[in-house]
Design a protein around this motif. Sequence first.
Motif, PDB file in Angstrom:
ATOM      1  N   THR A   1      10.831  -1.376  62.235  1.00 47.33           N
ATOM      2  CA  THR A   1      10.782  -1.343  60.636  1.00 47.33           C
ATOM      3  C   THR A   1      10.778  -0.002  60.123  1.00 47.33           C
ATOM      4  OG1 THR A   1       9.937  -3.583  60.871  1.00 47.33           O
ATOM      5  CG2 THR A   1       9.832  -2.416  58.800  1.00 47.33           C
ATOM      6  N   GLY A   2       9.985   0.906  60.755  1.00 42.25           N
ATOM      7  CA  GLY A   2       9.782   2.086  60.139  1.00 42.25           C
ATOM      8  C   GLY A   2      11.022   2.923  59.835  1.00 42.25           C
ATOM      9  N   ILE A   3      11.644   3.197  60.738  1.00 39.70           N
ATOM     10  CA  ILE A   3      12.890   3.927  60.857  1.00 39.70           C
ATOM     11  C   ILE A   3      13.951   3.294  60.102  1.00 39.70           C
ATOM     12  CG2 ILE A   3      14.043   3.247  62.860  1.00 39.70           C
ATOM     13  CD1 ILE A   3      14.189   7.025  61.229  1.00 39.70           C
TER      14      ILE A   3
ATOM     15  N   SER B   1       2.848  -5.161  58.257  1.00 41.65           N
ATOM     16  CA  SER B   1       4.064  -4.745  59.031  1.00 41.65           C
ATOM     17  C   SER B   1       5.123  -5.842  59.323  1.00 41.65           C
ATOM     18  CB  SER B   1       3.727  -3.575  60.406  1.00 41.65           C
ATOM     19  OG  SER B   1       4.827  -3.436  61.070  1.00 41.65           O
ATOM     20  N   ALA B   2       4.717  -6.778  59.737  1.00 41.10           N
ATOM     21  CA  ALA B   2       5.771  -7.913  60.188  1.00 41.10           C
ATOM     22  C   ALA B   2       6.291  -8.500  58.819  1.00 41.10           C
ATOM     23  CB  ALA B   2       4.911  -9.215  60.990  1.00 41.10           C
ATOM     24  N   SER B   3       5.353  -8.368  57.695  1.00 42.25           N
ATOM     25  CA  SER B   3       5.863  -8.989  56.402  1.00 42.25           C
ATOM     26  C   SER B   3       6.783  -7.936  55.864  1.00 42.25           C
ATOM     27  CB  SER B   3       4.666  -9.051  55.505  1.00 42.25           C
ATOM     28  OG  SER B   3       3.737  -9.974  55.951  1.00 42.25           O
ATOM     29  N   SER B   4       6.514  -6.511  56.179  1.00 41.13           N
ATOM     30  CA  SER B   4       7.418  -5.515  55.682  1.00 41.13           C
ATOM     31  C   SER B   4       8.921  -5.798  56.463  1.00 41.13           C
ATOM     32  CB  SER B   4       6.972  -4.166  55.988  1.00 41.13           C
ATOM     33  OG  SER B   4       5.879  -4.109  55.231  1.00 41.13           O
ATOM     34  N   ALA B   5       8.743  -6.154  57.827  1.00 41.31           N
ATOM     35  CA  ALA B   5      10.127  -6.309  58.452  1.00 41.31           C
ATOM     36  C   ALA B   5      10.856  -7.420  57.987  1.00 41.31           C
ATOM     37  CB  ALA B   5       9.849  -6.628  59.973  1.00 41.31           C
ATOM     38  N   ALA B   6       9.858  -8.802  57.568  1.00 41.69           N
ATOM     39  CA  ALA B   6      10.587  -9.928  56.721  1.00 41.69           C
ATOM     40  C   ALA B   6      11.387  -9.449  55.499  1.00 41.69           C
ATOM     41  CB  ALA B   6       9.608 -10.758  56.719  1.00 41.69           C
ATOM     42  N   VAL B   7      10.784  -8.520  54.749  1.00 40.84           N
ATOM     43  CA  VAL B   7      11.371  -8.256  53.558  1.00 40.84           C
ATOM     44  C   VAL B   7      12.652  -7.370  53.809  1.00 40.84           C
ATOM     45  CG1 VAL B   7      11.055  -6.926  51.487  1.00 40.84           C
ATOM     46  CG2 VAL B   7       9.204  -8.301  52.393  1.00 40.84           C
ATOM     47  N   ALA B   8      12.620  -6.736  54.737  1.00 40.34           N
ATOM     48  CA  ALA B   8      13.726  -5.954  55.177  1.00 40.34           C
ATOM     49  C   ALA B   8      14.906  -6.815  55.690  1.00 40.34           C
ATOM     50  CB  ALA B   8      13.556  -4.572  56.059  1.00 40.34           C
ATOM     51  N   PHE B   9      14.338  -7.802  56.528  1.00 36.89           N
ATOM     52  CA  PHE B   9      15.414  -8.789  57.162  1.00 36.89           C
ATOM     53  C   PHE B   9      16.061  -9.502  56.029  1.00 36.89           C
ATOM     54  CE2 PHE B   9      16.116 -13.275  58.456  1.00 36.89           C
ATOM     55  CZ  PHE B   9      16.672 -12.872  59.793  1.00 36.89           C
ATOM     56  N   GLY B  10      15.411 -10.057  55.161  1.00 36.57           N
ATOM     57  CA  GLY B  10      15.973 -10.897  54.057  1.00 36.57           C
ATOM     58  C   GLY B  10      16.713 -10.104  52.682  1.00 36.57           C
ATOM     59  N   ASP B  11      15.924  -9.025  52.415  1.00 39.20           N
ATOM     60  CA  ASP B  11      16.595  -8.425  51.026  1.00 39.20           C
ATOM     61  C   ASP B  11      17.708  -7.348  51.399  1.00 39.20           C
ATOM     62  OD1 ASP B  11      14.996  -9.742  49.537  1.00 39.20           O
ATOM     63  OD2 ASP B  11      13.778  -8.280  49.026  1.00 39.20           O
TER      64      ASP B  11
ATOM     65  N   PHE C   1      11.641 -17.050  59.043  1.00 37.25           N
ATOM     66  CA  PHE C   1      11.497 -16.058  59.992  1.00 37.25           C
ATOM     67  C   PHE C   1       9.925 -15.939  60.741  1.00 37.25           C
ATOM     68  CE2 PHE C   1      10.263 -11.361  60.548  1.00 37.25           C
ATOM     69  CZ  PHE C   1      11.483 -11.080  61.288  1.00 37.25           C
ATOM     70  N   VAL C   2       9.060 -16.350  59.921  1.00 32.80           N
ATOM     71  CA  VAL C   2       7.752 -16.083  60.593  1.00 32.80           C
ATOM     72  C   VAL C   2       7.443 -17.247  61.549  1.00 32.80           C
ATOM     73  CG1 VAL C   2       5.216 -16.373  60.103  1.00 32.80           C
ATOM     74  CG2 VAL C   2       6.780 -14.898  58.483  1.00 32.80           C
ATOM     75  N   VAL C   3       7.914 -18.420  61.094  1.00 28.87           N
ATOM     76  CA  VAL C   3       7.866 -19.617  61.880  1.00 28.87           C
ATOM     77  C   VAL C   3       8.554 -19.309  63.440  1.00 28.87           C
ATOM     78  CG1 VAL C   3       8.436 -22.069  62.351  1.00 28.87           C
ATOM     79  CG2 VAL C   3       7.386 -21.175  60.051  1.00 28.87           C
ATOM     80  N   VAL C   4       9.583 -18.812  63.243  1.00 30.39           N
ATOM     81  CA  VAL C   4      10.407 -18.528  64.469  1.00 30.39           C
ATOM     82  C   VAL C   4       9.895 -17.633  65.327  1.00 30.39           C
ATOM     83  CG1 VAL C   4      12.391 -17.882  65.510  1.00 30.39           C
ATOM     84  CG2 VAL C   4      12.560 -19.243  63.637  1.00 30.39           C
ATOM     85  N   LEU C   5       9.170 -16.742  64.682  1.00 29.60           N
ATOM     86  CA  LEU C   5       8.292 -15.661  65.551  1.00 29.60           C
ATOM     87  C   LEU C   5       7.150 -16.319  66.224  1.00 29.60           C
ATOM     88  CD1 LEU C   5       8.217 -12.752  63.452  1.00 29.60           C
ATOM     89  CD2 LEU C   5       9.862 -12.776  65.346  1.00 29.60           C
ATOM     90  N   ALA C   6       6.570 -17.296  65.614  1.00 25.54           N
ATOM     91  CA  ALA C   6       5.520 -18.004  66.166  1.00 25.54           C
ATOM     92  C   ALA C   6       5.713 -18.771  67.235  1.00 25.54           C
ATOM     93  CB  ALA C   6       4.474 -18.890  64.872  1.00 25.54           C
ATOM     94  N   LEU C   7       6.785 -19.351  67.194  1.00 22.14           N
ATOM     95  CA  LEU C   7       7.346 -20.330  68.324  1.00 22.14           C
ATOM     96  C   LEU C   7       7.438 -19.518  69.523  1.00 22.14           C
ATOM     97  CD1 LEU C   7       9.599 -22.773  66.339  1.00 22.14           C
ATOM     98  CD2 LEU C   7       7.340 -23.377  67.214  1.00 22.14           C
TER      99      LEU C   7
ATOM    100  N   ILE D   1      22.624  -5.338  63.443  1.00 26.24           N
ATOM    101  CA  ILE D   1      21.933  -4.405  64.469  1.00 26.24           C
ATOM    102  C   ILE D   1      20.606  -4.215  63.814  1.00 26.24           C
ATOM    103  CG2 ILE D   1      21.394  -2.175  65.525  1.00 26.24           C
ATOM    104  CD1 ILE D   1      24.541  -1.866  65.804  1.00 26.24           C
ATOM    105  N   GLY D   2      20.547  -3.961  62.223  1.00 25.75           N
ATOM    106  CA  GLY D   2      19.235  -3.910  61.638  1.00 25.75           C
ATOM    107  C   GLY D   2      18.570  -5.188  61.735  1.00 25.75           C
ATOM    108  N   LEU D   3      19.076  -6.485  61.811  1.00 23.12           N
ATOM    109  CA  LEU D   3      18.291  -7.704  61.589  1.00 23.12           C
ATOM    110  C   LEU D   3      17.680  -7.732  63.000  1.00 23.12           C
ATOM    111  CD1 LEU D   3      21.237 -10.346  60.391  1.00 23.12           C
ATOM    112  CD2 LEU D   3      18.983  -9.671  59.246  1.00 23.12           C
TER     113      LEU D   3
END
Length: 457
Positions: free
Chosen positions: A38-40, A114-124, A142-148, A296-298
Motif C-alpha cells: 500500500t505504501g508505494i 494500514s489494512a484499512s488504507s489498503a481497502a480505501v485504495a482498493f475501492g476508491d 474486502f475485509v471479510v474475504v481477508l478474514a476467511l 495489478i494495483g488491486l
Amino acid sequence: MSNAGVTDESSPTGQPPLKRVLGSKLLLFFVVGDIVGTGIYALTGQVAGRVGGALWLPFLLAFTVAFMTAFSYLELVGKYPRAAGAALYTHKAFNVRMLTFLVAFAVMCSGITSASSAAVAFGDTYLAEFVDLPMPLMAIAFVVVLALINFRGVRESVTTNVVLTCIEIAGLLIIIGVGVWAVLGGNGDASRLTEFNTQDQTMLVAITSATSLAFFSMVGFEDSVNMAEETKDPARVFPKAMLWGMVIAATIYILVSVTSSLLVPAEGLEAAESGALLKVIDIGAPGMPREIFSAIGLFAVVNSALINMLMASRLVYGMANERIIPKVFGAVHPARRSPWVAIVFTSALAIALVSAVDIDVLGGTTALLLLVVFAVVNVAVLVLRRDPVPHKHFRAPTVVPVLAAVFCLYLASPLSGRPPRDYVVAAVLLAVGLVLWAVNHFAMRTLQQRRHTGSSR
C-alpha cells in the motif's frame, strides 16, 4: 540447528501450537510482499507533495532507519522466537504491563489502519477503474474475504501472499520499465530529482517530513516477527530473509520514485493522490490501458491488507499467551490451527474503521506510532542483553540500535515537520488503548479477588 529451543508444545493458554510452515523462501516473500504494498502504491503522491521532485531521497532515508531497526528485531526474534513482536520484547525488557499493552495496541492499530488504507485504495482508486460500487460495502466485503483466507490457515495465507507479491512486483517493474522507455525516448526531466519543496519550510524539514511519511512504506518487516511461531528454525531463517527482503523492497522503491519524478512534476503526483502511479503510466505509456495497471494495483493492496491482518491477529494471539489480554483471544481452531478469535476481533475492528479512512492521515499516524514503537524496541534490545539465552542467535552491533533509536525519535518529533493532526489522531488511539487496558486490568483484578475470597472460605 534446532528451532532455537522452541518445541511444538501447547501454548501458555493450553491451546495447540500454531503450524510451523514458513521456510526461508516463504518468509522472504512475506517480507517483500508486506513492504512493497500500500505504501508505494497509495502514498507516493503525498510524499512528493512534502519533499518535491527529490522523491527518491525520503524513501532511501526511511530504508536506512528501518534497516538499522531491523537489526534489533533480528536479535530479539532470535532470542524469543514467539508471536507478539515488539509487545513481547517490551514486556520482557521493562515488565510494565501498561506499557506493554500500549505498544501492542499501537502495533495492532498500525496493522489494522494500514489494512484499512489498503481497502480505501482498493475501492476508491483501483477498483473504481472497473466498477462504481458503494465504498463502505466494498470495504466490508474486502475485509471479510481477508478474514476467511486468514482463518483458512497460515499456509494458505502465505501461499496467496507469494502469488500476490509476484503480481505487485510485476506492477512496479512495469513502472520502472515505462520510465526507462520514456527516458530513452527523450522524455523526462532529470532536474526534478534534485528539486525540493522549500515553500514555507526549510529543505531539512521538507526531507524529514517526507521521510517520516515514507517510513510507512518500509515498516512491513515488523509484521514478519509476529509469524515467528509459524517459522521453521526462526533463529537461522530470519536474518537473511528479513535483510534481503528489505534490500529488494528498497531497491524497487527507489527506482519507482526516480521514475515517477522523471516523468511527472511533484505537484502532478500530489494532485493524483493515491493514483500517482496511474499518472506515471498515463504520461510514460499513454497507449497502455489503465485497466492493466489498475488490476495489478488491486492485487497489491489486497496483499498488503492480507499481511497486515495476519500480523494483527497473531499479535492479539501472542498477547493472550502473555496474559496481557484475556486468554480467550489465544483460542486456536482445532482443525485449522489458526487463532480464530483473534481473527474475528481484528477483522471486526477493521470493518468498523474502514468506511471512515483518510489515507494521508492514516499513513502519517501509522508511521508516527511505529516510529515510537521502534524506538522502544531499539532500547529494549540493549536492556535485554542482560538476559542471555542458551541457544545461538543474531546479535546486532551495539551502536546500531543506539543510532536507530535516536533517528526514530527525531522522525517522530515535531522537529521533523510532522503535521499536528498526526499527534491528535495518535493521542485519540492511545486514549482508547488506555481505556481498554484499564477495563482489562480491573476485570482481571476483580476475578483474582473473587478467586481468593472463594479459596479462603
